[in-house]
Design a protein around this motif. Sequence first.
Motif, short mmCIF file in Angstrom:
data_model
loop_
_atom_site.label_atom_id
_atom_site.label_comp_id
_atom_site.label_asym_id
_atom_site.label_seq_id
_atom_site.Cartn_x
_atom_site.Cartn_y
_atom_site.Cartn_z
N ASN A 104 36.31 -11.42 21.45
CA ASN A 104 36.99 -11.51 20.15
C ASN A 104 36.62 -10.38 19.19
OD1 ASN A 104 38.51 -13.78 20.68
ND2 ASN A 104 36.98 -15.20 19.90
N TRP A 105 36.29 -9.20 19.72
CA TRP A 105 35.94 -8.09 18.83
C TRP A 105 37.14 -7.22 18.48
CZ3 TRP A 105 37.31 -3.58 21.11
CH2 TRP A 105 37.32 -3.53 22.51
N GLY A 106 38.31 -7.52 19.01
CA GLY A 106 39.47 -6.66 18.80
C GLY A 106 39.90 -6.55 17.35
N GLY A 107 39.87 -7.65 16.62
CA GLY A 107 40.28 -7.61 15.22
C GLY A 107 39.36 -6.74 14.38
N THR A 108 38.05 -6.83 14.63
CA THR A 108 37.10 -5.98 13.90
C THR A 108 37.35 -4.51 14.21
OG1 THR A 108 35.48 -7.76 14.11
CG2 THR A 108 34.66 -5.61 13.43
N SER A 109 37.61 -4.20 15.47
CA SER A 109 37.85 -2.80 15.86
C SER A 109 39.09 -2.25 15.16
CB SER A 109 38.01 -2.71 17.37
OG SER A 109 38.36 -1.41 17.77
N VAL A 142 33.42 0.55 18.43
CA VAL A 142 34.69 0.98 19.03
C VAL A 142 35.64 1.52 17.96
CG1 VAL A 142 36.72 0.20 20.31
CG2 VAL A 142 34.45 -0.60 20.97
N GLY A 143 35.71 0.87 16.80
CA GLY A 143 36.59 1.34 15.74
C GLY A 143 36.19 2.70 15.20
N LEU A 144 34.88 2.93 15.03
CA LEU A 144 34.42 4.24 14.58
C LEU A 144 34.71 5.32 15.62
CD1 LEU A 144 31.01 3.56 12.81
CD2 LEU A 144 33.02 4.62 11.81
N ALA A 145 34.45 5.00 16.89
CA ALA A 145 34.71 5.99 17.95
C ALA A 145 36.19 6.33 18.03
CB ALA A 145 34.21 5.45 19.29
N PHE A 192 43.05 5.73 24.12
CA PHE A 192 42.42 4.89 25.15
C PHE A 192 41.76 3.66 24.52
CE2 PHE A 192 38.50 3.83 27.48
CZ PHE A 192 39.06 3.38 28.67
N LEU A 193 40.95 3.87 23.48
CA LEU A 193 40.26 2.75 22.84
C LEU A 193 41.24 1.81 22.14
CD1 LEU A 193 37.10 4.52 21.39
CD2 LEU A 193 37.27 3.12 23.44
N SER A 194 42.31 2.35 21.61
CA SER A 194 43.31 1.49 20.96
C SER A 194 44.01 0.60 21.97
CB SER A 194 44.34 2.36 20.22
OG SER A 194 43.73 3.11 19.19
N ARG A 195 44.31 1.14 23.17
CA ARG A 195 44.94 0.31 24.19
C ARG A 195 43.97 -0.76 24.70
NH1 ARG A 195 48.05 3.26 22.32
NH2 ARG A 195 47.94 1.47 20.93
N VAL A 196 42.69 -0.41 24.84
CA VAL A 196 41.69 -1.41 25.24
C VAL A 196 41.61 -2.51 24.20
CG1 VAL A 196 39.24 -1.80 25.69
CG2 VAL A 196 40.36 0.21 26.65
N THR A 197 41.64 -2.13 22.93
CA THR A 197 41.60 -3.12 21.86
C THR A 197 42.83 -4.02 21.90
OG1 THR A 197 40.34 -1.59 20.47
CG2 THR A 197 41.43 -3.42 19.37
N ALA A 206 41.29 1.55 11.27
CA ALA A 206 42.22 1.87 10.19
C ALA A 206 41.48 2.39 8.96
CB ALA A 206 43.04 0.62 9.83
N GLN A 207 40.36 1.77 8.62
CA GLN A 207 39.58 2.24 7.48
C GLN A 207 38.98 3.62 7.74
OE1 GLN A 207 39.02 0.82 4.45
NE2 GLN A 207 40.47 -0.81 4.94
N THR A 208 38.55 3.87 8.99
CA THR A 208 37.97 5.17 9.32
C THR A 208 39.01 6.27 9.21
OG1 THR A 208 36.38 4.11 10.81
CG2 THR A 208 36.74 6.47 11.10
N LEU A 209 40.21 6.03 9.72
CA LEU A 209 41.28 7.02 9.62
C LEU A 209 41.61 7.34 8.17
CD1 LEU A 209 43.69 5.83 12.46
CD2 LEU A 209 42.19 7.82 12.49
#
Length: 352
Positions: free
Chosen positions: A185-190, A129-132, A143-148, A195-198
């Motif tokens: 509990n995957w939100g923190g990883t995402s 999710v974080g990479l996407a 969209f993915l940020s709000r889901v996170t 942030a690292q991808t950006l």
Amino acid sequence: MTTADLLTSEAAAPAAASGGRQVWRRLRSRPSAVVAAVVLVVLVVLALAAPLLAALEGQDANTYHDSLIDSARGGVPTGSFGGVSADHWLGVEPGTGRDLFVRMLYGARVSLLVALGATVVQLAIGVAVGLAAGLGNRFLDTFLSRVTDVMVALPFLVMGIALTAVVPSEFPRSLLLILIIGLLNWGGTSRIVRAQTLSLKELDFVAAARLGGSGKLRVARRELLPSLAAPVITYASILLPSNIVTEASLSFLGVGVKPPTPSWGQMLSSAQTWFRADPMYVLLPSGVLFVTVLAFTVLGDAVRTALDPREASRLRIGRSRKGAARTPRTAHETRTARETSSARETPEGTAS
């Protein structure tokens, strides 16, 4: 594979090996990390060898020993220290007489399996999710940020209790805990991966890969994932002890692993009524849980320092400053001595 890719991979292999050796050397230089790693290795070996150790002791995790408890006192184990003897190395469980040593070993199996499985699920979903979100367009990122954000804001214990209540009891409980902890509990990883991808996608090597015709999947697989390995591994070392405590909390509340399967949290839950009559029954699971979480935390902090060159640089600068605080006096004394000696030698040279 083109010639350029082949040369790049051959050049990257020694660098990766050298980086791995540097990380290993930094870890070995910290005594606390070595002690924590030894503790965890011993714990894992004991958990894996639980059937062999149970056979060596000659006991079983679910066999009742009514003769080893005092029914007149409500089921308190007979003997000192909770019934410790040559046949029961850590005593027996109050009320049932089941062997505590074997149940502790099998409880370690459950706790470590649930924590490791949940961590893998969290990392897989969070990294994807974080990479996407980091590589996608503005709409997908939003969209993915709000889901996170929603996943991070969810009350985990309430959701966990609700989900364990609606799932049929025939479903494997350990697998259920892995899915619940991992999927919630995957939100923190995402957030970390996004942030690292950006930050990484603005660097030159990613731009060069895009100019070379690589698509987003290839860029993510060949360029971003190797660069994300250090923060992801660091965060995984934090998730593991957290998931151990989460599994113990759910089992303590009665919605985790069900009897007769042993679990540290389940043992702590049943020990509430025995902490005065049999303190050993409380101290054993709580002590092992504390040592395990502490070892994972110390090792995780050491891994974070070893994988972060900036942290290592700060440590070197701090040590150099400490050394520099001592050197000025020595340098000043040396310079003073030289000036004094030259002043003494000058008149003699002039006179000659």
